[in-house]
Scaffold this active site. Structure first.
Site, short mmCIF file in Angstrom:
data_model
loop_
_atom_site.label_atom_id
_atom_site.label_comp_id
_atom_site.label_asym_id
_atom_site.label_seq_id
_atom_site.Cartn_x
_atom_site.Cartn_y
_atom_site.Cartn_z
N HIS A 56 -55.63 -62.70 39.05
CA HIS A 56 -54.62 -63.74 39.24
C HIS A 56 -55.03 -64.99 38.47
O HIS A 56 -56.22 -65.31 38.41
CB HIS A 56 -54.45 -64.08 40.73
CG HIS A 56 -53.20 -64.82 41.01
ND1 HIS A 56 -53.10 -66.18 40.87
CD2 HIS A 56 -51.97 -64.37 41.36
CE1 HIS A 56 -51.86 -66.54 41.16
NE2 HIS A 56 -51.14 -65.48 41.44
N ASP A 79 -49.28 -57.87 44.65
CA ASP A 79 -48.55 -56.67 44.24
C ASP A 79 -49.33 -55.38 44.50
O ASP A 79 -48.78 -54.30 44.33
CB ASP A 79 -48.22 -56.75 42.75
CG ASP A 79 -47.28 -57.90 42.46
OD1 ASP A 79 -46.30 -58.05 43.20
OD2 ASP A 79 -47.52 -58.65 41.49
N1 CMC Z 1 -57.67 -55.58 34.64
C1 CMC Z 1 -58.67 -55.73 33.74
N2 CMC Z 1 -59.05 -56.91 33.21
C2 CMC Z 1 -58.39 -58.00 33.62
C3 CMC Z 1 -57.35 -57.94 34.55
C4 CMC Z 1 -57.01 -56.67 35.08
N3 CMC Z 1 -56.01 -56.56 35.97
N4 CMC Z 1 -56.88 -59.19 34.79
C5 CMC Z 1 -57.60 -60.02 34.00
N5 CMC Z 1 -58.52 -59.30 33.30
C6 CMC Z 1 -59.52 -59.85 32.39
C7 CMC Z 1 -58.93 -60.10 30.99
O1 CMC Z 1 -59.06 -58.95 30.17
C8 CMC Z 1 -59.79 -61.25 30.52
O2 CMC Z 1 -61.04 -60.74 30.16
P1 CMC Z 1 -61.96 -61.44 29.02
O3 CMC Z 1 -62.12 -62.88 29.43
O4 CMC Z 1 -63.25 -60.68 29.06
O5 CMC Z 1 -61.20 -61.29 27.72
C9 CMC Z 1 -59.98 -62.08 31.80
O6 CMC Z 1 -59.88 -61.14 32.87
C10 CMC Z 1 -58.96 -63.18 31.99
O7 CMC Z 1 -57.64 -62.65 31.91
P2 CMC Z 1 -56.40 -63.48 31.34
O8 CMC Z 1 -55.20 -62.62 31.22
O9 CMC Z 1 -56.84 -64.19 30.12
O10 CMC Z 1 -56.20 -64.63 32.41
P3 CMC Z 1 -55.55 -64.73 33.82
O11 CMC Z 1 -56.60 -64.87 34.83
O12 CMC Z 1 -54.59 -65.84 33.72
O13 CMC Z 1 -54.70 -63.38 34.09
C11 CMC Z 1 -53.08 -61.99 35.11
C12 CMC Z 1 -53.88 -63.28 35.20
C13 CMC Z 1 -52.28 -61.84 36.38
C14 CMC Z 1 -52.13 -62.07 33.90
C15 CMC Z 1 -54.06 -60.81 34.92
O14 CMC Z 1 -55.01 -60.81 35.96
C16 CMC Z 1 -53.35 -59.46 34.85
O15 CMC Z 1 -52.85 -59.10 33.78
N6 CMC Z 1 -53.29 -58.70 35.99
C17 CMC Z 1 -52.55 -57.46 36.05
C18 CMC Z 1 -51.07 -57.74 36.23
C19 CMC Z 1 -50.78 -58.20 37.64
O16 CMC Z 1 -51.24 -57.61 38.60
N7 CMC Z 1 -49.96 -59.24 37.73
C20 CMC Z 1 -49.50 -59.77 39.04
C21 CMC Z 1 -50.03 -61.15 39.28
S1 CMC Z 1 -49.83 -61.67 40.99
C22 CMC Z 1 -48.10 -61.72 41.25
C23 CMC Z 1 -47.48 -62.86 40.59
O17 CMC Z 1 -47.64 -63.99 41.05
O18 CMC Z 1 -46.76 -62.65 39.62
#
Ligand code: CMC
Length: 433
Positions: free
Chosen positions: A306, A363
């Site tokens: 998240h 989710d």
């Molecule tokens: N699986 C594997 N790696 C992940 C995941 C995941 N689900 N989520 C984040 N990472 C890694 C990403 O690869 C990155 O790694 P590195 O720094 O080594 O390159 C790091 O964590 C940061 O990820 P980001 O996308 O740059 O940043 P974020 O923390 O803003 O991402 C997110 C948030 C929700 C987009 C992401 O966690 C994700 O894609 N999750 C899966 C989709 C998901 O479940 N979304 C629902 C979110 S909750 C409901 C809502 O409010 O919408």
């Protein structure tokens, strides 16, 4: 005394005010930065930018805290109903009994959908995703219900708000029935909001639907937990689109489109698809966890991670417990629940997930609960949208009520060509294009 932040650019130092929220959150107010220094700030995705001051929802991502209007979601999930929580989000306080009754009556009064709108549903191609349909239909509401003349601004807003909350639920159930080629079930005035939805989804002339109080309660809780989540992608879309002074329906329609994406609300559908894939591959979760940490594979563990929570999502904790309760009602347990539990266990012990602070989000278990209720996977994100609607409305209203609602207009750092002359087509070479 007001705290100031100092920024040094070259040999000049500028002072900028530090503003503090009611929970002690601090931010540097950079509104005067460009005027004074000529500089803008750079924050792709706005992940470290406060785009507004808001009194609706408080989140503490480090400690897994979520409160609506100051009330912890845990208390609302235990004691409130979705309709009461919607009132709280939109009006800023819990309703008195007579206010709640009036709100419920308005929701009932506006629950029917214009018959002409039904023809729209029938003309979308078979297999069209319900989120695309919902977004289009919400935008179209503006044309079917323009008549508000003679009402005060507050009365107008009350009606538009209840109309939206009520009709979105009816349209969601209607689109499902039409997708099956079944007769539409109309809302019943004697049923509460959540019971009405389940009845419209599952009742049929040949097989009357038995309303189960546990499912009605579970749906209340699910929608309460989706109610609002401060400045997430879809809410920011609602605020940004609304800032151009477009009508509420169009702003909400934009929010629905944003929510559809798989990194946002669409993740609930993607989670179940992922678990089905694991199930079809024999149920071993480890290869999927390995893929999620492989930088050469763009696979992500859906329902994990998240942007704000760097710990267990407080909503996921409640939904996980609820998954057990609703599962107990089924004759046969859902194999995807076992996969979900195992996936969580393996991922939470994995160094990659530990280092990246990746935990289950809202989710991860919500699809399991909805499957148990009989909701089809394609409808999951629509369910999220119905729950999030009061939050979007509250956020839009907060902007609307503000005396200084600014047009949203982020800037950029331009990295394209410097000025160059137009070249006539006959003189162009590839490098000149
Ligand atoms: N699986 C594997 N790696 C992940 C995941 C995941 N689900 N989520 C984040 N990472 C890694 C990403 O690869 C990155 O790694 P590195 O720094 O080594 O390159 C790091 O964590 C940061 O990820 P980001 O996308 O740059 O940043 P974020 O923390 O803003 O991402 C997110 C948030 C929700 C987009 C992401 O966690 C994700 O894609 N999750 C899966 C989709 C998901 O479940 N979304 C629902 C979110 S909750 C409901 C809502 O409010 O919408």
């Amino acid at each position: 005394m007001e705290e100031m932040a100092k920024i040094t650019i070259g040999d000049e130092t500028f002072e900028l005010p530090v503003i503090v929220g009611t929970e002690g959150e601090r931010a540097i107010d950079i509104q005067s930065l460009r005027k004074r220094t000529g500089l803008i700030t750079y924050d792709p995705g706005f992940n470290n930018t406060g785009s507004c001051k808001s009194a609706i929802t408080f989140m503490d991502g480090e400690n897994g805290v979520l409160r609506y209007r100051g009330i912890p979601v845990e208390q609302l999930a235990e004691k409130s109903t979705f309709v009461e929580t919607a009132y709280l989000l939109i009006n800023g306080r819990l309703p008195e009994q007579k206010e709640l009754t009036r709100f419920s009556v308005l929701l009932n009064d506006h629950s029917m959908v214009h018959e002409d709108m039904r023809t729209f549903f029938e003309n979308f191609p078979r297999g069209a995703h319900p989120m695309g349909i919902l977004s289009a239909m919400v935008n179209a509401l503006r044309f079917f219900y323009p008549q508000l003349e003679g009402l005060s601004e507050t009365e107008e807003l009350d009606i538009i708000v209840t109309r939206l909350i009520s009709k979105v639920r009816t349209m969601a159930a209607m689109s499902y029935k039409i997708s099956l080629g079944h007769k539409v079930v109309y809302p019943k005035p004697d049923l509460c909001y959540c019971a009405n939805f389940l009845n419209m989804m599952f009742d049929s002339p040949v097989k009357p639907y038995n309303l189960d109080p546990d499912f009605i309660r579970a749906l209340n809780v699910l929608w309460i937990l989706h109610g609002d989540h401060e400045q997430n992608c879809s809410t920011s879309a609602v605020r940004l689109v609304g800032s151009a002074r477009v009508n509420l329906y169009a702003s909400i329609s934009a929010g629905i489109s944003a929510l559809w994406g798989r990194l946002h609300g669409g993740a609930n559908q993607a989670v179940i698809r992922m678990m089905e894939e694991i199930h079809a591959a024999g149920g071993d979760v480890k290869p999927f966890v390995a893929r999620a940490r492989d930088k050469n594979d763009n696979f992500r563990l859906m329902g994990f991670g998240h942007s704000v929570y760097k710990t267990y999502d407080p909503r996921a904790k409640i939904i996980k417990k609820m998954a057990d309760t609703v599962q107990a009602k089924l004759d046969k347990s859902d194999p995807l629940l076992d996969i979900a539990r195992e996936l969580e266990e393996v991922a939470l012990k994995d160094p990659y997930f530990i280092d990246h602070n990746l935990y289950p989000n809202v989710d991860f278990y919500s699809g399991i609960v909805m499957r148990a209720m009989g909701i089809p996977t394609e409808m999951f994100t629509v369910m999220f949208a119905i729950g999030r609607l009061p939050g979007w409305i509250a956020q839009w209203k907060e902007c609307f009520d503000s005396p200084r609602w600014k047009l949203s207009r982020p800037r950029q750092i331009y990295i394209g060509n410097n000025v160059r002359d137009y070249t006539p087509i006959e003189a162009r070479t590839k490098t000149m294009l």
